[in-house]
Design a protein around this motif. Structure first.
Motif, PDB file in Angstrom:
ATOM      1  N   THR A  54      48.775  48.240  23.479  1.00 14.45           N
ATOM      2  CA  THR A  54      48.618  47.557  24.765  1.00 14.45           C
ATOM      3  C   THR A  54      47.247  47.801  25.376  1.00 14.45           C
ATOM      4  OG1 THR A  54      49.648  49.433  25.905  1.00 14.45           O
ATOM      5  CG2 THR A  54      51.089  47.604  25.255  1.00 14.45           C
ATOM      6  N   GLU A  55      46.501  48.764  24.866  1.00 13.87           N
ATOM      7  CA  GLU A  55      45.123  48.964  25.293  1.00 13.87           C
ATOM      8  C   GLU A  55      44.384  49.761  24.238  1.00 13.87           C
ATOM      9  OE1 GLU A  55      44.550  52.405  28.306  1.00 13.87           O
ATOM     10  OE2 GLU A  55      46.423  51.441  28.900  1.00 13.87           O
ATOM     11  N   TYR A  80      54.183  41.369  28.974  1.00  9.36           N
ATOM     12  CA  TYR A  80      52.756  41.121  28.879  1.00  9.36           C
ATOM     13  C   TYR A  80      52.497  39.658  28.570  1.00  9.36           C
ATOM     14  CZ  TYR A  80      52.536  46.196  28.642  1.00  9.36           C
ATOM     15  OH  TYR A  80      52.669  47.527  28.905  1.00  9.36           O
ATOM     16  N   VAL A  83      45.725  38.994  27.693  1.00  9.92           N
ATOM     17  CA  VAL A  83      44.825  40.037  27.210  1.00  9.92           C
ATOM     18  C   VAL A  83      43.532  39.938  27.994  1.00  9.92           C
ATOM     19  CG1 VAL A  83      43.480  40.876  25.256  1.00  9.92           C
ATOM     20  CG2 VAL A  83      45.805  40.076  24.893  1.00  9.92           C
ATOM     21  N   CYS A 119      39.825  37.280  30.749  1.00 10.01           N
ATOM     22  CA  CYS A 119      41.271  37.370  30.545  1.00 10.01           C
ATOM     23  C   CYS A 119      41.798  36.061  29.952  1.00 10.01           C
ATOM     24  CB  CYS A 119      41.980  37.659  31.866  1.00 10.01           C
ATOM     25  SG  CYS A 119      41.547  39.266  32.595  1.00 10.01           S
ATOM     26  N   MET A 122      48.125  34.923  25.986  1.00 11.08           N
ATOM     27  CA  MET A 122      48.415  35.028  24.562  1.00 11.08           C
ATOM     28  C   MET A 122      49.176  33.801  24.093  1.00 11.08           C
ATOM     29  SD  MET A 122      49.325  39.083  24.032  1.00 11.08           S
ATOM     30  CE  MET A 122      50.514  39.176  25.360  1.00 11.08           C
ATOM     31  N   GLN A 126      52.048  35.728  20.430  1.00 12.39           N
ATOM     32  CA  GLN A 126      51.578  36.893  21.173  1.00 12.39           C
ATOM     33  C   GLN A 126      50.406  37.553  20.454  1.00 12.39           C
ATOM     34  OE1 GLN A 126      55.339  39.072  21.846  1.00 12.39           O
ATOM     35  NE2 GLN A 126      55.126  38.509  23.983  1.00 12.39           N
ATOM     36  N   TYR A 149      39.984  46.551  25.511  1.00 10.00           N
ATOM     37  CA  TYR A 149      40.984  45.504  25.752  1.00 10.00           C
ATOM     38  C   TYR A 149      42.201  46.124  26.417  1.00 10.00           C
ATOM     39  CZ  TYR A 149      43.787  47.188  21.800  1.00 10.00           C
ATOM     40  OH  TYR A 149      44.553  47.959  20.963  1.00 10.00           O
ATOM     41  N   GLU A 150      42.897  45.320  27.198  1.00 13.40           N
ATOM     42  CA  GLU A 150      44.154  45.722  27.829  1.00 13.40           C
ATOM     43  C   GLU A 150      45.090  44.533  27.867  1.00 13.40           C
ATOM     44  OE1 GLU A 150      44.205  47.591  31.617  1.00 13.40           O
ATOM     45  OE2 GLU A 150      42.689  49.086  31.107  1.00 13.40           O
ATOM     46  N   LEU A 151      46.364  44.796  27.642  1.00 20.65           N
ATOM     47  CA  LEU A 151      47.400  43.780  27.858  1.00 20.65           C
ATOM     48  C   LEU A 151      47.920  43.913  29.280  1.00 20.65           C
ATOM     49  CD1 LEU A 151      47.280  43.583  24.761  1.00 20.65           C
ATOM     50  CD2 LEU A 151      49.750  43.293  24.791  1.00 20.65           C
ATOM     51  N   ASN A 153      50.174  41.776  32.732  1.00 20.66           N
ATOM     52  CA  ASN A 153      51.024  40.673  33.154  1.00 20.66           C
ATOM     53  C   ASN A 153      50.358  39.950  34.296  1.00 20.66           C
ATOM     54  OD1 ASN A 153      51.987  41.797  35.815  1.00 20.66           O
ATOM     55  ND2 ASN A 153      52.774  43.385  34.459  1.00 20.66           N
TER      56      ASN A 153
END
Length: 292
Positions: A54-55, A80, A83, A119, A122, A126, A149-151, A153
Motif C-alpha cells: 500500500t506504500e 483503496y 494511487v 494521483c 486504479m 486494481q 507511492y501510496e494507495l 481512498n
C-alpha cells in the motif's frame, strides 16, 4: 517533450508491447532499488518491477534503457481507490510516464515538476502501470530517478488530493462527530501549541509548526523529541486557502500522514475537545476510548 504519446512511438517501449520483447523480472516488493550499471550492456531486455504494497518507493540509480513498474498491491479489501505518486525532489536521468488507455502521459522529468504529487484511480484490475525511460546522459553515476507511492481512498485528507475533493470540503471546520472520529482514525493525534505558521505561495501550502505536550499517536516520525528541552516538535501542513492563523493555548491536532508529511484534519482547542469527549462518553456515543 509532449505530455502524452502513443506507446509504440516511445523509444524502447515498442519492445514492451511486442510478443518478441524481452523481459527481466525483478520480483515483488514494497520498495525497489537498483542500478543500470549492473545491467548487461549487450541485452535489450527491459526490467519489470512489481510493487505490491500500500506504500513504498523506487530508486533507480544510473538509469539506462527503460524500466516498467506495475503497482499491483495485494489487497484484502477494496477501500483503496487510487494511487498517488511523488517523484523524488532530485529526480534526474529519466522521464516518468503513466500508461492510460494505451497512451503514455508524462509525469516528471529532471527539468519540470519533479516535486508535484500525481494521483490516479486504479483500473478494474486494481493496478497502475508506470514507465521510466532513461534520458541521454554522459555521467551515469550522478543520476538517480525515483518516486514514492501510496494507495489512498477518495476520502483521504490533505491538499495533495485536491483533484478529488473541493477546497471547501478540505477547509470545512470539523463538527463534534468529526472530532470524535478523528481521534480514533487519524494517523497522528498530538496535543500541543502553535509556535508559528508560514505560507508558501508557490506551492499553495501553509505549514504549522507545533510544540507538543503529548504525542498520543503518530504513524511515522513526523514529531521528534528534543532531548535537550524534552519537547516534541513537528510540522503540520494544510492548504493555503484554509487561512490557518496562529492561535494561543493548547490544541488537539489530528490528521493523516502522506509521503512523510503530516496533513491537518481537525484541530479543536483541547478544552473544547475534552468537553465534547466527556459528554459523548457519558452518553456512550464515543466511537472509541481516548486516553485523556
Amino acid at each position: 517533450m509532449q505530455k502524452s504519446m502513443r506507446l509504440p512511438a516511445l523509444f524502447l517501449l515498442s519492445a514492451l508491447l511486442s510478443s518478441r520483447g524481452m523481459w527481466c523480472m525483478a520480483g515483488d516488493f514494497c520498495s525497489w532499488k537498483g542500478s543500470g550499471l549492473s545491467w548487461d550492456s549487450r541485452s535489450r531486455a527491459v526490467e519489470q518491477v512489481h510493487l505490491r504494497c500500500t506504500e513504498g518507493s523506487l530508486e533507480w540509480m544510473s538509469p539506462v534503457r527503460a524500466l516498467r513498474i506495475i503497482l499491483e498491491p495485494n489487497l484484502i479489501n477494496s477501500k483503496y481507490t487510487m494511487v498517488c505518486i511523488k517523484p523524488h525532489s532530485q529526480f534526474q536521468g529519466a522521464y516518468l510516464y503513466i500508461e492510460r488507455r494505451r497512451e503514455l502521459h508524462l509525469l516528471a522529468n529532471e527539468l519540470d515538476g519533479a516535486w508535484k504529487v500525481h494521483c490516479f484511480g486504479m483500473d478494474s484490475a486494481q493496478r497502475v502501470a508506470l514507465f521510466l525511460q532513461a534520458s541521454p546522459q554522459k555521467d551515469l553515476n550522478r543520476r538517480t530517478a525515483g518516486f514514492q507511492y501510496e494507495l489512498l481512498n477518495s476520502q483521504s485528507s490533505g491538499p495533495i488530493f485536491q483533484k478529488f475533493a473541493l477546497v471547501e470540503d478540505t477547509c470545512r471546520p470539523c463538527d463534534n462527530e468529526d472530532l470524535l472520529m478523528a481521534v480514533c482514525t487519524s494517523d497522528f493525534v498530538v496535543r500541543g501549541s502553535i509556535m508559528c505558521v508560514t505560507h508558501d505561495w508557490e506551492t499553495q501550502i501553509s505549514q504549522v509548526d507545533i510544540a507538543a505536550l503529548k504525542v498520543h499517536r503518530q504513524r511515522n516520525s513526523v514529531f521528534q523529541l528534543d532531548d535537550r528541552t524534552g519537547t516534541w516538535t513537528g510540522p503540520i501542513k494544510t492548504l493555503l486557502q484554509c487561512k490557518v492563523k496562529k492561535g494561543d493555548g493548547d490544541f488537539l491536532f489530528t490528521g493523516s500522514e502522506h509521503f512523510g508529511n503530516a496533513w491537518l484534519k481537525c484541530a479543536p482547542r483541547y478544552k473544547d475537545f475534552l468537553e465534547i469527549y466527556q459528554k459523548a462518553r457519558r452518553l456512550k456515543s464515543n466511537p472509541c476510548d481516548f486516553q485523556i
